[in-house]
Design a protein around this motif. Structure first.
Motif, PDB file in Angstrom:
ATOM      1  N   GLN A 144       0.840  -1.186   0.000  1.00  0.00           N
ATOM      2  CA  GLN A 144       0.000   0.000   0.000  1.00  0.00           C
ATOM      3  C   GLN A 144       0.881   1.243   0.000  1.00  0.00           C
ATOM      4  O   GLN A 144       2.102   1.156   0.186  1.00  0.00           O
ATOM      5  N   GLU A 145       0.268   2.403  -0.229  1.00  0.00           N
ATOM      6  CA  GLU A 145       1.016   3.654  -0.263  1.00  0.00           C
ATOM      7  C   GLU A 145       1.645   3.952   1.095  1.00  0.00           C
ATOM      8  O   GLU A 145       1.014   3.770   2.136  1.00  0.00           O
ATOM      9  N   ASN A 146       2.894   4.393   1.023  1.00  0.00           N
ATOM     10  CA  ASN A 146       3.630   4.820   2.219  1.00  0.00           C
ATOM     11  C   ASN A 146       3.576   3.755   3.332  1.00  0.00           C
ATOM     12  O   ASN A 146       3.446   4.081   4.513  1.00  0.00           O
ATOM     13  N   GLU A 147       3.701   2.503   2.938  1.00  0.00           N
ATOM     14  CA  GLU A 147       3.650   1.410   3.906  1.00  0.00           C
ATOM     15  C   GLU A 147       4.775   1.557   4.932  1.00  0.00           C
ATOM     16  O   GLU A 147       5.925   1.799   4.581  1.00  0.00           O
ATOM     17  N   TYR A 148       4.436   1.410   6.205  1.00  0.00           N
ATOM     18  CA  TYR A 148       5.349   1.581   7.346  1.00  0.00           C
ATOM     19  C   TYR A 148       5.977   2.990   7.360  1.00  0.00           C
ATOM     20  O   TYR A 148       7.023   3.196   7.965  1.00  0.00           O
ATOM     21  N   LEU A 149       5.359   3.924   6.600  1.00  0.00           N
ATOM     22  CA  LEU A 149       5.844   5.306   6.482  1.00  0.00           C
ATOM     23  C   LEU A 149       7.228   5.371   5.824  1.00  0.00           C
ATOM     24  O   LEU A 149       7.955   6.344   6.000  1.00  0.00           O
ATOM     25  N   LEU A 150       7.578   4.350   5.035  1.00  0.00           N
ATOM     26  CA  LEU A 150       8.917   4.297   4.442  1.00  0.00           C
ATOM     27  C   LEU A 150       9.114   5.352   3.353  1.00  0.00           C
ATOM     28  O   LEU A 150      10.217   5.890   3.208  1.00  0.00           O
ATOM     29  N   SER A 151       8.066   5.667   2.598  1.00  0.00           N
ATOM     30  CA  SER A 151       8.206   6.685   1.551  1.00  0.00           C
ATOM     31  C   SER A 151       8.488   8.057   2.152  1.00  0.00           C
ATOM     32  O   SER A 151       9.415   8.761   1.736  1.00  0.00           O
ATOM     33  N   SER A 152       7.692   8.439   3.135  1.00  0.00           N
ATOM     34  CA  SER A 152       7.883   9.745   3.767  1.00  0.00           C
ATOM     35  C   SER A 152       9.192   9.798   4.547  1.00  0.00           C
ATOM     36  O   SER A 152       9.862  10.833   4.574  1.00  0.00           O
ATOM     37  N   LEU A 153       9.595   8.677   5.152  1.00  0.00           N
ATOM     38  CA  LEU A 153      10.858   8.649   5.889  1.00  0.00           C
ATOM     39  C   LEU A 153      12.039   8.751   4.924  1.00  0.00           C
ATOM     40  O   LEU A 153      13.023   9.452   5.216  1.00  0.00           O
ATOM     41  N   THR A 154      11.947   8.088   3.780  1.00  0.00           N
ATOM     42  CA  THR A 154      13.009   8.194   2.773  1.00  0.00           C
ATOM     43  C   THR A 154      13.166   9.636   2.316  1.00  0.00           C
ATOM     44  O   THR A 154      14.279  10.160   2.210  1.00  0.00           O
ATOM     45  N   ARG A 155      12.040  10.279   2.041  1.00  0.00           N
ATOM     46  CA  ARG A 155      12.070  11.686   1.625  1.00  0.00           C
ATOM     47  C   ARG A 155      12.719  12.543   2.701  1.00  0.00           C
ATOM     48  O   ARG A 155      13.582  13.394   2.413  1.00  0.00           O
ATOM     49  N   HIS A 156      12.328  12.335   3.957  1.00  0.00           N
ATOM     50  CA  HIS A 156      12.860  13.118   5.070  1.00  0.00           C
ATOM     51  C   HIS A 156      14.380  12.930   5.221  1.00  0.00           C
ATOM     52  O   HIS A 156      15.127  13.908   5.359  1.00  0.00           O
ATOM     53  N   LEU A 157      14.832  11.681   5.155  1.00  0.00           N
ATOM     54  CA  LEU A 157      16.259  11.403   5.343  1.00  0.00           C
ATOM     55  C   LEU A 157      17.091  11.936   4.179  1.00  0.00           C
ATOM     56  O   LEU A 157      18.223  12.409   4.387  1.00  0.00           O
ATOM     57  N   LEU A 158      16.556  11.868   2.973  1.00  0.00           N
ATOM     58  CA  LEU A 158      17.274  12.430   1.827  1.00  0.00           C
ATOM     59  C   LEU A 158      17.403  13.943   1.952  1.00  0.00           C
ATOM     60  O   LEU A 158      18.456  14.519   1.656  1.00  0.00           O
ATOM     61  N   LYS A 159      16.323  14.590   2.364  1.00  0.00           N
ATOM     62  CA  LYS A 159      16.370  16.043   2.542  1.00  0.00           C
ATOM     63  C   LYS A 159      17.382  16.438   3.616  1.00  0.00           C
ATOM     64  O   LYS A 159      18.034  17.489   3.525  1.00  0.00           O
ATOM     65  N   GLN A 160      17.517  15.609   4.643  1.00  0.00           N
ATOM     66  CA  GLN A 160      18.497  15.892   5.687  1.00  0.00           C
ATOM     67  C   GLN A 160      19.922  15.943   5.130  1.00  0.00           C
ATOM     68  O   GLN A 160      20.776  16.652   5.672  1.00  0.00           O
ATOM     69  N   HIS A 161      20.147  15.183   4.067  1.00  0.00           N
ATOM     70  CA  HIS A 161      21.473  15.162   3.452  1.00  0.00           C
ATOM     71  C   HIS A 161      21.593  16.143   2.294  1.00  0.00           C
ATOM     72  O   HIS A 161      22.591  16.132   1.569  1.00  0.00           O
ATOM     73  N   GLY A 162      20.577  16.999   2.113  1.00  0.00           N
ATOM     74  CA  GLY A 162      20.665  18.085   1.144  1.00  0.00           C
ATOM     75  C   GLY A 162      20.140  17.800  -0.245  1.00  0.00           C
ATOM     76  O   GLY A 162      20.266  18.639  -1.139  1.00  0.00           O
TER      77      GLY A 162
END
Length: 253
Positions: A45-63
């Motif tokens: 399903q979409e954003n399962e285990y919140l992995l999509s939003s977490l990936t986006r967040h962690l990538l943004k943290q690295h610029g």
């Protein structure tokens, strides 16, 4: 003395490993954006285990410049898909597994892997386990900060490219594909493939090595032109896991 030698050997191996890891990560600097799917291929399903939003967040943290795949990309990124990387998170582990493992993968516009990192977790709860494993994969980015640095070509390489045949002389004006007629419209980075009503169906782009790429809503692959000006598109089908090919037939004027 023996302990000192072993310690020095261990440090040398560790140092070389870290440097190699840093070199691999810095390949990501050659791409302007990262696109994160709302639903990963291995997810139910979409954003399962919140992995999509977490990936986006962690990538943004690295610029990184990050976009979800349901967001509107900048014009340059739309016209030249090879400016973008596609992030994917592959998961392993189930109800009876002791360890949850994830693999963070970055693909280029040709579906080639640019970089990947693995992480794991022994957490029992599914959501926390997957999030912890993803964070573990991102630990490989420790100390890394994204800086966009497009690849530079040397003078000799540029000269060879300039001597190659122009893209304008290789394409026909109209094509037939699956019984429908299409036409090409020139843009700065290549061509748009338009249907009879003028709707955009695909973008044909060219990179610095004179390689052509075909990108539509369903197909992202490489493109070749045969002697009849027919367009041969080869791509990887994520659903079947197989390499596919389509042919757009040139219409004689």
């Amino acid at each position: 003395m023996k302990l000192k030698f072993l310690a020095l050997l261990f440090f040398s191996i560790y140092f070389v490993s870290v440097k190699a890891q840093e070199s691999e990560i810095r390949k990501l600097n050659a791409y302007e954006n990262v696109i994160v799917p709302v639903q990963f291929d291995s997810a139910k399903q979409e954003n399962e285990y919140l992995l999509s939003s977490l990936t986006r967040h962690l990538l943004k943290q690295h610029g990184f410049n990050v976009f979800m795949d349901n967001e509107t990309l900048p014009i340059a990124a739309q016209q030249d898909p090879c400016l973008n990387l596609r992030a994917s998170v592959l998961t392993q582990g189930g109800m009876f597994a002791f360890t949850t493992e994830v693999t963070l993968v970055f693909y280029d516009c040709r579906n080639q892997i640019v970089y990947k990192a693995q992480g794991s977790s022994r957490e029992k709860k599914f959501d926390k386990a997957h999030q912890e494993a993803l964070r573990d994969a991102f630990d490989k980015f420790a100390g890394y900060r994204y800086t966009y640095k497009p690849l530079q070509l040397d003078k000799q390489h540029k000269t060879r490219l300039q001597e190659k045949q122009s893209i304008k002389k290789q394409f026909a004006n109209q094509y037939n594909w699956e019984g429908k007629q299409y036409q090409l419209q020139k843009i700065e980075v290549g061509y748009l493939l338009l249907d009879a009503e003028g709707n955009r169906k695909a973008v044909i782009t060219e990179n610095s090595d004179k390689l052509y790429f075909f990108n539509s809503a369903d197909i992202n692959g490489s493109l070749k032109i045969d002697t009849n000006q027919d367009l041969i598109v080869e791509y990887f089908n994520m659903q079947t896991g197989k390499q596919k090919k389509i042919i757009l037939t040139a219409i004689s004027q």
